[in-house]
Design a protein around this motif. Structure first.
Motif, mmCIF file in Angstrom:
data_model
loop_
_atom_site.group_PDB
_atom_site.id
_atom_site.type_symbol
_atom_site.label_atom_id
_atom_site.label_comp_id
_atom_site.label_asym_id
_atom_site.label_seq_id
_atom_site.Cartn_x
_atom_site.Cartn_y
_atom_site.Cartn_z
ATOM 1 N N ALA A 62 36.391 39.176 77.068
ATOM 2 C CA ALA A 62 35.518 38.953 77.669
ATOM 3 C C ALA A 62 33.693 40.055 77.559
ATOM 4 O O ALA A 62 32.768 39.599 77.557
ATOM 5 N N LEU A 63 34.685 41.067 76.668
ATOM 6 C CA LEU A 63 33.164 42.541 77.395
ATOM 7 C C LEU A 63 32.567 41.890 76.058
ATOM 8 O O LEU A 63 30.939 42.174 75.421
ATOM 9 N N ASP B 210 29.072 40.972 75.572
ATOM 10 C CA ASP B 210 27.754 41.433 73.818
ATOM 11 C C ASP B 210 27.356 41.406 72.879
ATOM 12 O O ASP B 210 26.400 40.944 72.327
ATOM 13 N N ARG B 211 27.874 39.752 72.464
ATOM 14 C CA ARG B 211 27.741 38.729 71.674
ATOM 15 C C ARG B 211 26.514 37.821 71.895
ATOM 16 O O ARG B 211 25.654 37.240 71.386
ATOM 17 N N SER B 212 27.244 37.163 73.197
ATOM 18 C CA SER B 212 25.468 36.571 73.973
ATOM 19 C C SER B 212 25.186 36.613 75.269
ATOM 20 O O SER B 212 24.325 36.140 75.756
ATOM 21 N N GLY B 213 25.316 38.024 75.594
ATOM 22 C CA GLY B 213 24.570 37.962 76.700
ATOM 23 C C GLY B 213 25.050 37.309 78.390
ATOM 24 O O GLY B 213 24.190 37.517 79.090
#
Length: 273
Positions: free
Chosen positions: A161-162, A166-169
């Motif tokens: 999830a984290l 971080d990747r997609s916002g």
């Protein structure tokens, strides 16, 4: 930056997941009811170990002041970890719709007993193991396999999830059902590996338990090179069950541990603790 986690968890899967996240470097606040976590009474040493790197806060969420404190902590966190039934989450206004609306950057890992539509059915590790076919009555399980596996799955879900955020916002919720994990643990039997007469059921003489002169040992010589070393170590022409039984019972566990170390064999004493 250190990841901040708020964990509304008691008993085993949630606290264990919270502890693992703390060990991985997260700053974890564990929110308990005023009466505390039942695990602190049932297994105080284990509870102490699981909260060693976790800050514990006790709140009575029936009162507005406590709810405001919880909201403040959640508002500062990147991850919410819960282990309660869906009805309890709803009563606390912690269902995903309201959580995501109020805290759009917050990820949520929700540990529950079962997946929808049975996510509000009562249960514990024993009942999940029972439904999965992991029990052998009348014996009780040696440990809480389903709970332990659920905790590790929750940690994986939290990291996922984290990473996704971080990747997609976009913050997401991940559900971890203890019963689903129990079913996965039963796959080895379901697919025949440990079922009766399966290769890891004890049907193979090179993969089973044997009596020694003072206890039991576990032999797991599946590969050909281990079998060759075992024959050399035991000076046997064939590795059949009667020959192995007769040889192993001649010496104590300590002797066989020395043999295993010398010949690099997958052979270990069965602990009685």
């Amino acid at each position: 930056m250190q990841v901040r986690v708020v964990a509304l968890v008691t008993n085993i899967p949630g606290p264990l997941a919270a502890s693992r996240l703390a060990e991985l470097g997260a700053r974890v606040v564990k929110v308990e009811p005023v009466a505390g976590d039942p695990l602190s009474t049932a297994a105080p040493s284990w509870y102490a170990d699981l909260t060693r790197k976790v800050r514990v806060v006790r709140l009575d969420l029936r009162y507005e002041k406590s709810r405001a404190e919880l909201d403040r902590m959640i508002g500062e966190a990147e991850l919410l970890l819960t282990s309660m039934r869906v009805s309890a989450l709803s009563r606390l206004a912690l269902d995903w719709e309201r959580v995501h609306l109020r805290f759009p950057d917050l990820c949520h890992v929700a540990i529950s007993g079962e997946a929808a539509p049975n996510d509000d059915r009562a249960g514990h590790d024993l009942t999940y193991q029972a439904r999965a076919g992991l029990l052998a009555p009348p014996s009780m399980p040696r440990t809480v396999y389903a709970d332990l596996f659920a905790a590790e799955r929750a940690v994986s879900a939290a990291i996922t999830a984290l990473y996704e955020r971080d990747r997609s916002g976009v913050a997401t919720r991940h559900d971890v059902a203890i019963a689903e994990g129990a079913a996965m643990l039963a796959d080895a039997s379901r697919y025949g590996l440990t079922a009766a007469d399966g290769p890891l059921s004890g049907a193979l003489p090179i993969y089973r338990l044997y009596r020694t002169s003072d206890g039991w040992i576990a032999l797991a010589a599946l590969e050909a090179h281990f079998q060759g070393r075992l024959q050399e170590a035991l000076q046997l022409d064939a590795l059949d069950a009667p020959a192995l039984e007769a040889r192993f019972v001649q010496h104590p566990n300590a002797h066989w541990e020395d043999v295993a170390a010398h010949y690099d064999l997958p052979l270990a004493p069965v602990s009685q603790t």
